[in-house]
Motif scaffolding. Structure first.
Motif, PDB file in Angstrom:
ATOM      1  N   ASN A 180      42.329   5.412 -49.284  1.00 35.13           N
ATOM      2  CA  ASN A 180      41.061   5.956 -49.751  1.00 35.13           C
ATOM      3  C   ASN A 180      41.279   6.785 -51.012  1.00 35.13           C
ATOM      4  O   ASN A 180      42.413   7.165 -51.328  1.00 35.13           O
ATOM      5  N   PRO A 181      40.210   7.050 -51.772  1.00 36.41           N
ATOM      6  CA  PRO A 181      40.352   7.760 -53.048  1.00 36.41           C
ATOM      7  C   PRO A 181      40.872   9.191 -52.920  1.00 36.41           C
ATOM      8  O   PRO A 181      41.160   9.818 -53.927  1.00 36.41           O
ATOM      9  N   ARG A 182      40.995   9.700 -51.722  1.00 31.69           N
ATOM     10  CA  ARG A 182      41.569  11.036 -51.517  1.00 31.69           C
ATOM     11  C   ARG A 182      43.040  10.974 -51.115  1.00 31.69           C
ATOM     12  O   ARG A 182      43.669  11.992 -50.872  1.00 31.69           O
ATOM     13  N   GLY A 183      43.594   9.762 -51.022  1.00 29.32           N
ATOM     14  CA  GLY A 183      45.019   9.609 -50.778  1.00 29.32           C
ATOM     15  C   GLY A 183      45.416   9.358 -49.341  1.00 29.32           C
ATOM     16  O   GLY A 183      46.600   9.382 -49.023  1.00 29.32           O
ATOM     17  N   GLU A 184      44.466   9.076 -48.463  1.00 33.30           N
ATOM     18  CA  GLU A 184      44.806   8.793 -47.070  1.00 33.30           C
ATOM     19  C   GLU A 184      44.999   7.293 -46.881  1.00 33.30           C
ATOM     20  O   GLU A 184      44.128   6.496 -47.229  1.00 33.30           O
ATOM     21  N   LEU A 185      46.151   6.925 -46.317  1.00 33.77           N
ATOM     22  CA  LEU A 185      46.419   5.522 -46.022  1.00 33.77           C
ATOM     23  C   LEU A 185      45.724   5.113 -44.734  1.00 33.77           C
ATOM     24  O   LEU A 185      45.674   5.890 -43.774  1.00 33.77           O
ATOM     25  N   TYR A 186      45.219   3.892 -44.717  1.00 29.37           N
ATOM     26  CA  TYR A 186      44.666   3.283 -43.512  1.00 29.37           C
ATOM     27  C   TYR A 186      45.683   2.240 -43.041  1.00 29.37           C
ATOM     28  O   TYR A 186      45.959   1.279 -43.757  1.00 29.37           O
ATOM     29  N   THR A 187      46.229   2.450 -41.861  1.00 34.98           N
ATOM     30  CA  THR A 187      47.264   1.563 -41.337  1.00 34.98           C
ATOM     31  C   THR A 187      46.938   1.184 -39.896  1.00 34.98           C
ATOM     32  O   THR A 187      46.002   1.724 -39.302  1.00 34.98           O
ATOM     33  N   GLU A 188      47.743   0.302 -39.332  1.00 37.97           N
ATOM     34  CA  GLU A 188      47.580  -0.072 -37.919  1.00 37.97           C
ATOM     35  C   GLU A 188      47.677   1.152 -37.010  1.00 37.97           C
ATOM     36  O   GLU A 188      47.051   1.196 -35.957  1.00 37.97           O
ATOM     37  N   ASP A 189      48.468   2.132 -37.413  1.00 37.95           N
ATOM     38  CA  ASP A 189      48.681   3.314 -36.585  1.00 37.95           C
ATOM     39  C   ASP A 189      47.487   4.256 -36.512  1.00 37.95           C
ATOM     40  O   ASP A 189      47.350   5.002 -35.549  1.00 37.95           O
ATOM     41  N   ASN A 190      46.629   4.251 -37.544  1.00 41.46           N
ATOM     42  CA  ASN A 190      45.544   5.241 -37.545  1.00 41.46           C
ATOM     43  C   ASN A 190      44.130   4.686 -37.666  1.00 41.46           C
ATOM     44  O   ASN A 190      43.168   5.420 -37.460  1.00 41.46           O
ATOM     45  N   ILE A 191      43.969   3.412 -37.993  1.00 40.25           N
ATOM     46  CA  ILE A 191      42.637   2.917 -38.336  1.00 40.25           C
ATOM     47  C   ILE A 191      41.657   2.946 -37.163  1.00 40.25           C
ATOM     48  O   ILE A 191      40.484   3.277 -37.339  1.00 40.25           O
ATOM     49  N   LYS A 192      42.089   2.631 -35.972  1.00 40.56           N
ATOM     50  CA  LYS A 192      41.144   2.606 -34.842  1.00 40.56           C
ATOM     51  C   LYS A 192      40.630   4.005 -34.536  1.00 40.56           C
ATOM     52  O   LYS A 192      39.439   4.195 -34.259  1.00 40.56           O
ATOM     53  N   GLY A 193      41.499   5.013 -34.606  1.00 43.39           N
ATOM     54  CA  GLY A 193      41.066   6.393 -34.391  1.00 43.39           C
ATOM     55  C   GLY A 193      40.115   6.854 -35.483  1.00 43.39           C
ATOM     56  O   GLY A 193      39.118   7.531 -35.204  1.00 43.39           O
ATOM     57  N   LEU A 194      40.401   6.501 -36.726  1.00 43.16           N
ATOM     58  CA  LEU A 194      39.506   6.860 -37.831  1.00 43.16           C
ATOM     59  C   LEU A 194      38.155   6.167 -37.689  1.00 43.16           C
ATOM     60  O   LEU A 194      37.114   6.764 -37.990  1.00 43.16           O
ATOM     61  N   LEU A 195      38.168   4.932 -37.225  1.00 49.52           N
ATOM     62  CA  LEU A 195      36.914   4.204 -37.027  1.00 49.52           C
ATOM     63  C   LEU A 195      36.079   4.862 -35.928  1.00 49.52           C
ATOM     64  O   LEU A 195      34.868   5.024 -36.078  1.00 49.52           O
ATOM     65  N   ARG A 196      36.730   5.260 -34.844  1.00 55.27           N
ATOM     66  CA  ARG A 196      35.995   5.959 -33.770  1.00 55.27           C
ATOM     67  C   ARG A 196      35.391   7.264 -34.286  1.00 55.27           C
ATOM     68  O   ARG A 196      34.230   7.586 -33.995  1.00 55.27           O
ATOM     69  N   MET A 197      36.151   8.035 -35.061  1.00 54.22           N
ATOM     70  CA  MET A 197      35.651   9.301 -35.616  1.00 54.22           C
ATOM     71  C   MET A 197      34.497   9.045 -36.573  1.00 54.22           C
ATOM     72  O   MET A 197      33.492   9.756 -36.550  1.00 54.22           O
ATOM     73  N   ARG A 198      34.620   8.023 -37.387  1.00 54.48           N
ATOM     74  CA  ARG A 198      33.545   7.680 -38.327  1.00 54.48           C
ATOM     75  C   ARG A 198      32.268   7.329 -37.575  1.00 54.48           C
ATOM     76  O   ARG A 198      31.182   7.762 -37.921  1.00 54.48           O
ATOM     77  N   ASN A 199      32.391   6.549 -36.502  1.00 58.35           N
ATOM     78  CA  ASN A 199      31.216   6.160 -35.719  1.00 58.35           C
ATOM     79  C   ASN A 199      30.583   7.371 -35.039  1.00 58.35           C
ATOM     80  O   ASN A 199      29.355   7.480 -34.991  1.00 58.35           O
ATOM     81  N   LEU A 200      31.403   8.283 -34.542  1.00 57.51           N
ATOM     82  CA  LEU A 200      30.879   9.503 -33.938  1.00 57.51           C
ATOM     83  C   LEU A 200      30.126  10.336 -34.966  1.00 57.51           C
ATOM     84  O   LEU A 200      29.010  10.812 -34.695  1.00 57.51           O
ATOM     85  N   MET A 201      30.695  10.504 -36.137  1.00 57.42           N
ATOM     86  CA  MET A 201      30.036  11.290 -37.187  1.00 57.42           C
ATOM     87  C   MET A 201      28.725  10.630 -37.624  1.00 57.42           C
ATOM     88  O   MET A 201      27.747  11.321 -37.896  1.00 57.42           O
ATOM     89  N   GLU A 202      28.697   9.313 -37.668  1.00 59.87           N
ATOM     90  CA  GLU A 202      27.460   8.611 -38.026  1.00 59.87           C
ATOM     91  C   GLU A 202      26.378   8.868 -36.973  1.00 59.87           C
ATOM     92  O   GLU A 202      25.216   9.085 -37.308  1.00 59.87           O
ATOM     93  N   GLU A 203      26.761   8.852 -35.693  1.00 55.48           N
ATOM     94  CA  GLU A 203      25.804   9.164 -34.622  1.00 55.48           C
ATOM     95  C   GLU A 203      25.291  10.592 -34.753  1.00 55.48           C
ATOM     96  O   GLU A 203      24.085  10.846 -34.586  1.00 55.48           O
ATOM     97  N   LEU A 204      26.173  11.534 -35.040  1.00 60.69           N
ATOM     98  CA  LEU A 204      25.767  12.931 -35.192  1.00 60.69           C
ATOM     99  C   LEU A 204      24.842  13.118 -36.393  1.00 60.69           C
ATOM    100  O   LEU A 204      23.863  13.862 -36.321  1.00 60.69           O
ATOM    101  N   ARG A 205      25.134  12.429 -37.489  1.00 62.34           N
ATOM    102  CA  ARG A 205      24.255  12.514 -38.668  1.00 62.34           C
ATOM    103  C   ARG A 205      22.887  11.931 -38.374  1.00 62.34           C
ATOM    104  O   ARG A 205      21.864  12.505 -38.740  1.00 62.34           O
ATOM    105  N   SER A 206      22.834  10.799 -37.685  1.00 68.01           N
ATOM    106  CA  SER A 206      21.542  10.175 -37.396  1.00 68.01           C
ATOM    107  C   SER A 206      20.734  11.000 -36.392  1.00 68.01           C
ATOM    108  O   SER A 206      19.511  10.935 -36.386  1.00 68.01           O
ATOM    109  N   ALA A 207      21.414  11.802 -35.577  1.00 68.01           N
ATOM    110  CA  ALA A 207      20.722  12.683 -34.634  1.00 68.01           C
ATOM    111  C   ALA A 207      20.328  14.000 -35.297  1.00 68.01           C
ATOM    112  O   ALA A 207      19.668  14.834 -34.670  1.00 68.01           O
ATOM    113  N   GLY A 208      20.750  14.204 -36.546  1.00 69.47           N
ATOM    114  CA  GLY A 208      20.411  15.438 -37.251  1.00 69.47           C
ATOM    115  C   GLY A 208      21.356  16.589 -36.954  1.00 69.47           C
ATOM    116  O   GLY A 208      21.121  17.708 -37.398  1.00 69.47           O
ATOM    117  N   SER A 209      22.418  16.335 -36.225  1.00 71.79           N
ATOM    118  CA  SER A 209      23.362  17.398 -35.867  1.00 71.79           C
ATOM    119  C   SER A 209      24.305  17.758 -37.010  1.00 71.79           C
ATOM    120  O   SER A 209      24.827  18.858 -37.063  1.00 71.79           O
TER     121      SER A 209
END
Length: 150
Positions: A91-120
């Motif tokens: 990513n443009p901030r220097g974080e690598l996306y690899t097999e070791d971290n991508i699924k956890g990052l995807l889960r966090m991204r989905n959680l944050m999207e749910e929180l944003r859509s709920a207005g939290s």
């Protein structure tokens, strides 16, 4: 090995780093966007102009990226798709996306999207700063040094 750029959302300061690195390291660089782009004249740098539409650039990158390639994107679902193909994301901030971290990052991204859509949660990431640019440049250099010395 090719560097692919999700160029619609990639900050110009990061694109400038990529142009210089592509020419210095002699690595092919392809920017994919739904708007026409101006890039330096170089046989190593090209663009793909995709149709307007949601995720069109992402779909093109996911279709063409191959194992061993590097994809520059802040889009975690795209990163998940390319990591599944054996490529690496950065990513443009220097974080690598690899097999070791991508699924956890995807889960966090989905959680944050749910929180944003709920207005939290509101707002988004801060603009790219000098520290982000330096971290990106360092991570890019480490990746290329390893990939090109295989």
């Amino acid at each position: 090995m090719r560097i692919w750029v999700d160029a619609d959302a990639c900050p110009n300061v990061i694109k400038d780093v990529l142009y210089k690195v592509a020419m210095r390291r002699e690595v092919e660089l392809t920017l994919v966007a739904n708007i026409p782009l101006r890039v330096p004249a170089s046989p190593l740098i090209d663009t793909i102009h995709v149709a307007d539409g949601f995720d069109e650039a992402d779909h093109e990158i996911a279709r063409q990226a191959q194992s061993g390639d590097l994809v520059i994107t802040a889009d975690i679902p795209l990163a998940d798709r390319i990591v599944d193909k054996g490529a690496t994301g950065l990513n443009p901030r220097g974080e690598l996306y690899t097999e070791d971290n991508i699924k956890g990052l995807l889960r966090m991204r989905n959680l944050m999207e749910e929180l944003r859509s709920a207005g939290s949660v509101s707002g988004g990431p801060a603009p790219i700063g000098p520290k982000d640019k330096q971290e990106f440049t360092n991570q890019l250099d480490r990746f290329l040094t390893k990939a090109l010395n295989r």
